[in-house]
Design a protein around this motif. Structure first.
Motif, PDB file in Angstrom:
ATOM      1  N   ASN A 196       0.847  -1.173   0.000  1.00  0.00           N
ATOM      2  CA  ASN A 196       0.000   0.000   0.000  1.00  0.00           C
ATOM      3  C   ASN A 196       0.893   1.237   0.000  1.00  0.00           C
ATOM      4  OD1 ASN A 196      -1.625   2.232   1.052  1.00  0.00           O
ATOM      5  ND2 ASN A 196      -3.160   0.686   1.561  1.00  0.00           N
ATOM      6  N   PRO A 197       0.682   2.195  -0.903  1.00  0.00           N
ATOM      7  CA  PRO A 197       1.533   3.396  -0.932  1.00  0.00           C
ATOM      8  C   PRO A 197       1.604   4.117   0.410  1.00  0.00           C
ATOM      9  CG  PRO A 197       0.166   3.294  -2.900  1.00  0.00           C
ATOM     10  CD  PRO A 197      -0.308   2.203  -1.997  1.00  0.00           C
ATOM     11  N   ASN A 198       0.494   4.078   1.181  1.00  0.00           N
ATOM     12  CA  ASN A 198       0.509   4.721   2.495  1.00  0.00           C
ATOM     13  C   ASN A 198       1.500   4.039   3.433  1.00  0.00           C
ATOM     14  OD1 ASN A 198      -1.483   6.542   1.750  1.00  0.00           O
ATOM     15  ND2 ASN A 198      -3.140   5.193   2.398  1.00  0.00           N
ATOM     16  N   GLU A 199       1.633   2.747   3.286  1.00  0.00           N
ATOM     17  CA  GLU A 199       2.553   2.001   4.139  1.00  0.00           C
ATOM     18  C   GLU A 199       3.996   2.410   3.878  1.00  0.00           C
ATOM     19  OE1 GLU A 199       3.394  -2.651   5.459  1.00  0.00           O
ATOM     20  OE2 GLU A 199       1.985  -2.170   3.837  1.00  0.00           O
ATOM     21  N   LEU A 200       4.290   2.835   2.661  1.00  0.00           N
ATOM     22  CA  LEU A 200       5.633   3.266   2.311  1.00  0.00           C
ATOM     23  C   LEU A 200       5.918   4.691   2.800  1.00  0.00           C
ATOM     24  CD1 LEU A 200       8.294   2.704   0.775  1.00  0.00           C
ATOM     25  CD2 LEU A 200       7.183   3.607  -1.279  1.00  0.00           C
ATOM     26  N   HIS A 201       4.931   5.567   2.722  1.00  0.00           N
ATOM     27  CA  HIS A 201       5.191   6.991   2.930  1.00  0.00           C
ATOM     28  C   HIS A 201       4.707   7.557   4.266  1.00  0.00           C
ATOM     29  CE1 HIS A 201       6.878   7.847  -1.002  1.00  0.00           C
ATOM     30  NE2 HIS A 201       5.948   7.085  -1.542  1.00  0.00           N
ATOM     31  N   GLU A 202       3.742   6.918   4.907  1.00  0.00           N
ATOM     32  CA  GLU A 202       3.229   7.472   6.154  1.00  0.00           C
ATOM     33  C   GLU A 202       4.199   7.211   7.300  1.00  0.00           C
ATOM     34  OE1 GLU A 202      -0.684   6.213   7.097  1.00  0.00           O
ATOM     35  OE2 GLU A 202      -1.633   7.423   5.539  1.00  0.00           O
ATOM     36  N   LYS A 203       4.360   8.208   8.171  1.00  0.00           N
ATOM     37  CA  LYS A 203       5.208   8.048   9.347  1.00  0.00           C
ATOM     38  C   LYS A 203       4.565   7.057  10.318  1.00  0.00           C
ATOM     39  CE  LYS A 203       7.476  12.565   9.171  1.00  0.00           C
ATOM     40  NZ  LYS A 203       8.826  11.997   8.953  1.00  0.00           N
ATOM     41  N   GLN A 204       5.382   6.307  11.039  1.00  0.00           N
ATOM     42  CA  GLN A 204       4.894   5.279  11.951  1.00  0.00           C
ATOM     43  C   GLN A 204       4.635   5.877  13.329  1.00  0.00           C
ATOM     44  OE1 GLN A 204       7.867   2.212  11.859  1.00  0.00           O
ATOM     45  NE2 GLN A 204       7.420   1.646   9.753  1.00  0.00           N
ATOM     46  N   PHE A 205       3.431   5.643  13.835  1.00  0.00           N
ATOM     47  CA  PHE A 205       3.064   6.157  15.151  1.00  0.00           C
ATOM     48  C   PHE A 205       3.435   5.133  16.218  1.00  0.00           C
ATOM     49  CE2 PHE A 205       0.016   6.807  18.646  1.00  0.00           C
ATOM     50  CZ  PHE A 205       0.303   8.131  18.950  1.00  0.00           C
ATOM     51  N   VAL A 206       4.124   5.580  17.261  1.00  0.00           N
ATOM     52  CA  VAL A 206       4.539   4.721  18.368  1.00  0.00           C
ATOM     53  C   VAL A 206       3.604   4.979  19.538  1.00  0.00           C
ATOM     54  CG1 VAL A 206       6.435   4.052  19.884  1.00  0.00           C
ATOM     55  CG2 VAL A 206       6.924   4.862  17.562  1.00  0.00           C
ATOM     56  N   TRP A 207       2.767   3.981  19.857  1.00  0.00           N
ATOM     57  CA  TRP A 207       1.762   4.166  20.905  1.00  0.00           C
ATOM     58  C   TRP A 207       2.412   4.376  22.273  1.00  0.00           C
ATOM     59  CZ3 TRP A 207      -3.148   5.037  19.772  1.00  0.00           C
ATOM     60  CH2 TRP A 207      -3.628   4.645  18.501  1.00  0.00           C
ATOM     61  N   GLY A 208       3.526   3.709  22.523  1.00  0.00           N
ATOM     62  CA  GLY A 208       4.155   3.810  23.832  1.00  0.00           C
ATOM     63  C   GLY A 208       4.641   5.203  24.161  1.00  0.00           C
ATOM     64  N   THR A 209       5.123   5.925  23.156  1.00  0.00           N
ATOM     65  CA  THR A 209       5.670   7.266  23.381  1.00  0.00           C
ATOM     66  C   THR A 209       4.766   8.367  22.847  1.00  0.00           C
ATOM     67  OG1 THR A 209       6.894   7.179  21.277  1.00  0.00           O
ATOM     68  CG2 THR A 209       8.013   6.345  23.252  1.00  0.00           C
ATOM     69  N   GLY A 210       3.778   7.990  22.045  1.00  0.00           N
ATOM     70  CA  GLY A 210       2.880   8.990  21.476  1.00  0.00           C
ATOM     71  C   GLY A 210       3.543   9.863  20.431  1.00  0.00           C
ATOM     72  N   THR A 211       4.599   9.353  19.802  1.00  0.00           N
ATOM     73  CA  THR A 211       5.341  10.118  18.802  1.00  0.00           C
ATOM     74  C   THR A 211       5.340   9.389  17.465  1.00  0.00           C
ATOM     75  OG1 THR A 211       7.421   9.066  19.463  1.00  0.00           O
ATOM     76  CG2 THR A 211       6.839  11.144  20.541  1.00  0.00           C
ATOM     77  N   TYR A 212       5.721  10.117  16.436  1.00  0.00           N
ATOM     78  CA  TYR A 212       5.830   9.542  15.108  1.00  0.00           C
ATOM     79  C   TYR A 212       7.300   9.283  14.771  1.00  0.00           C
ATOM     80  CZ  TYR A 212       0.938  10.573  14.118  1.00  0.00           C
ATOM     81  OH  TYR A 212      -0.432  10.604  14.133  1.00  0.00           O
ATOM     82  N   MET A 213       7.565   8.135  14.180  1.00  0.00           N
ATOM     83  CA  MET A 213       8.913   7.815  13.737  1.00  0.00           C
ATOM     84  C   MET A 213       8.992   7.948  12.218  1.00  0.00           C
ATOM     85  SD  MET A 213      10.182   4.670  16.148  1.00  0.00           S
ATOM     86  CE  MET A 213      11.858   4.990  15.593  1.00  0.00           C
ATOM     87  N   ARG A 214      10.169   7.698  11.695  1.00  0.00           N
ATOM     88  CA  ARG A 214      10.380   7.821  10.248  1.00  0.00           C
ATOM     89  C   ARG A 214       9.420   6.913   9.480  1.00  0.00           C
ATOM     90  NH1 ARG A 214      15.810   7.276  12.170  1.00  0.00           N
ATOM     91  NH2 ARG A 214      17.013   9.208  11.943  1.00  0.00           N
ATOM     92  N   SER A 215       9.097   7.342   8.290  1.00  0.00           N
ATOM     93  CA  SER A 215       8.337   6.473   7.395  1.00  0.00           C
ATOM     94  C   SER A 215       9.271   5.408   6.831  1.00  0.00           C
ATOM     95  CB  SER A 215       7.740   7.289   6.248  1.00  0.00           C
ATOM     96  OG  SER A 215       8.773   7.780   5.397  1.00  0.00           O
ATOM     97  N   SER A 216       8.682   4.370   6.266  1.00  0.00           N
ATOM     98  CA  SER A 216       9.491   3.314   5.659  1.00  0.00           C
ATOM     99  C   SER A 216      10.341   3.871   4.526  1.00  0.00           C
ATOM    100  CB  SER A 216       8.583   2.200   5.139  1.00  0.00           C
ATOM    101  OG  SER A 216       9.341   1.164   4.569  1.00  0.00           O
ATOM    102  N   TYR A 217       9.774   4.813   3.790  1.00  0.00           N
ATOM    103  CA  TYR A 217      10.512   5.439   2.688  1.00  0.00           C
ATOM    104  C   TYR A 217      11.774   6.133   3.206  1.00  0.00           C
ATOM    105  CZ  TYR A 217      11.307   8.298  -1.493  1.00  0.00           C
ATOM    106  OH  TYR A 217      11.864   8.890  -2.593  1.00  0.00           O
ATOM    107  N   GLU A 218      11.638   6.804   4.342  1.00  0.00           N
ATOM    108  CA  GLU A 218      12.794   7.500   4.922  1.00  0.00           C
ATOM    109  C   GLU A 218      13.854   6.505   5.404  1.00  0.00           C
ATOM    110  OE1 GLU A 218      10.925  11.606   6.731  1.00  0.00           O
ATOM    111  OE2 GLU A 218      10.390   9.719   7.716  1.00  0.00           O
ATOM    112  N   TRP A 219      13.429   5.376   5.968  1.00  0.00           N
ATOM    113  CA  TRP A 219      14.394   4.351   6.372  1.00  0.00           C
ATOM    114  C   TRP A 219      15.153   3.825   5.162  1.00  0.00           C
ATOM    115  CZ3 TRP A 219      16.137   3.905  10.997  1.00  0.00           C
ATOM    116  CH2 TRP A 219      15.333   4.120  12.122  1.00  0.00           C
ATOM    117  N   LEU A 220      14.436   3.593   4.074  1.00  0.00           N
ATOM    118  CA  LEU A 220      15.084   3.085   2.863  1.00  0.00           C
ATOM    119  C   LEU A 220      16.099   4.082   2.313  1.00  0.00           C
ATOM    120  CD1 LEU A 220      12.023   1.441   1.075  1.00  0.00           C
ATOM    121  CD2 LEU A 220      14.013   0.245   2.017  1.00  0.00           C
TER     122      LEU A 220
END
Length: 277
Positions: A196-220
């Motif tokens: 899914n294109p969203n899975e590649l580009h959307e930032k990942q939300f971390v429930w434990g910290t309530g913050t967003y991490m890099r998107s998969s695209y950024e990791w790549l």
């Protein structure tokens, strides 16, 4: 007959032979069943990933022969020991009218370090036997000084995994990988690049910290930046024009050196790893 029920939050659940989907959800949540159009951002229920380590009856010799290309990166070491130089022996024997003339050389030391990153589950299930062949060829090869294998699902995120089952207990921080494997490693990514294109580009939300991490695209992109010797092996053929279902394949093929997951494609990829990108 299709059963339709009403969820507490107003979302409509639709049952089909391919599982239960949440109607109206733009991200496509699938509960069980099999993937049809690769649109599901989440899959509820037990995940089943096939272990690439299983023995199979397929011949891995072609893949092993392709890995031999990396022998060119081995270096001769100073030693009193000698080993048979097959190529020189054949050449000098021919020059000597067919009479055997043995030639030796100092032994070579393999200094090739490889980081193998493999997509597990989902659409890659169709290519599990092919991936198993590649994995077995790599692990049985004696052309690597080091070989480290990690797994991911669809695309690289904040964690990689030491087992293809992708359980939390097997998780390793992707940041740790980047910190502990320097740019001298050859990186081989194995994936169909379909998601899914969203899975590649959307930032990942971390429930434990309530913050967003890099998107998969950024990791790549971080992998692309850190490793000048990196190739992507894809079991599918990249289409000339992108559709909704293939846009991530086309997009990633523009960024990475992508080769078909076949004996010829692997050999071409190995030759590419000999040259700094």
């Amino acid at each position: 007959m299709m059963n339709i029920t009403e969820a507490d939050d107003g979302l409509e659940l639709k049952a089909s032979p391919h599982g239960v989907t949440v109607a109206g959800d733009p991200n496509g949540i699938r509960i069980g069943g099999e993937s049809m159009h690769r649109t599901a951002m989440s899959v509820a229920g037990e995940r089943k990933f096939r272990d690439f380590r299983r023995d199979n009856k397929l011949d891995t010799r072609q893949f092993q022969m392709a890995f031999r290309t990396l022998r060119q990166l081995s270096v001769q070491i100073d030693s009193s020991e000698r080993e048979l130089d097959i190529d020189a022996t054949i050449h000098d024997t021919c020059e000597n009218g067919g009479l055997l003339k043995m030639q030796t050389r100092p032994p070579r030391k393999n200094n090739v370090k490889v980081l193998l990153l493999m997509d597990s589950g989902g659409s890659m299930e169709y290519y599990s036997n092919l991936c198993s062949m590649l994995f077995q060829a790599a692990t049985k090869s004696n052309y690597f000084k080091e070989l480290h294998t990690y797994y991911f699902h669809n695309s690289i995120g904040s964690n990689l995994y030491t087992e293809p089952r992708l359980w939390y207990v097997d998780a390793v921080s992707t940041e740790w990988i980047l910190e502990n494997f320097d740019s001298s490693y050859k990186v081989i990514i194995v994936s169909d690049a379909a998601m899914n294109p969203n899975e590649l580009h959307e930032k990942q939300f971390v429930w434990g910290t309530g913050t967003y991490m890099r998107s998969s695209y950024e990791w790549l992109l971080l992998f692309r930046k850190q490793y000048p010797y990196l190739i992507w092996l894809n079991p599918e053929t990249i289409p000339e024009k992108a559709s909704y279902w293939t846009q991530t394949q086309v997009e990633l093929a523009d960024i990475f050196q992508m080769f078909h997951l076949s004996a010829n494609g692997l050999e071409a990829g190995m030759k590419c790893l000999l040259v700094r990108q």
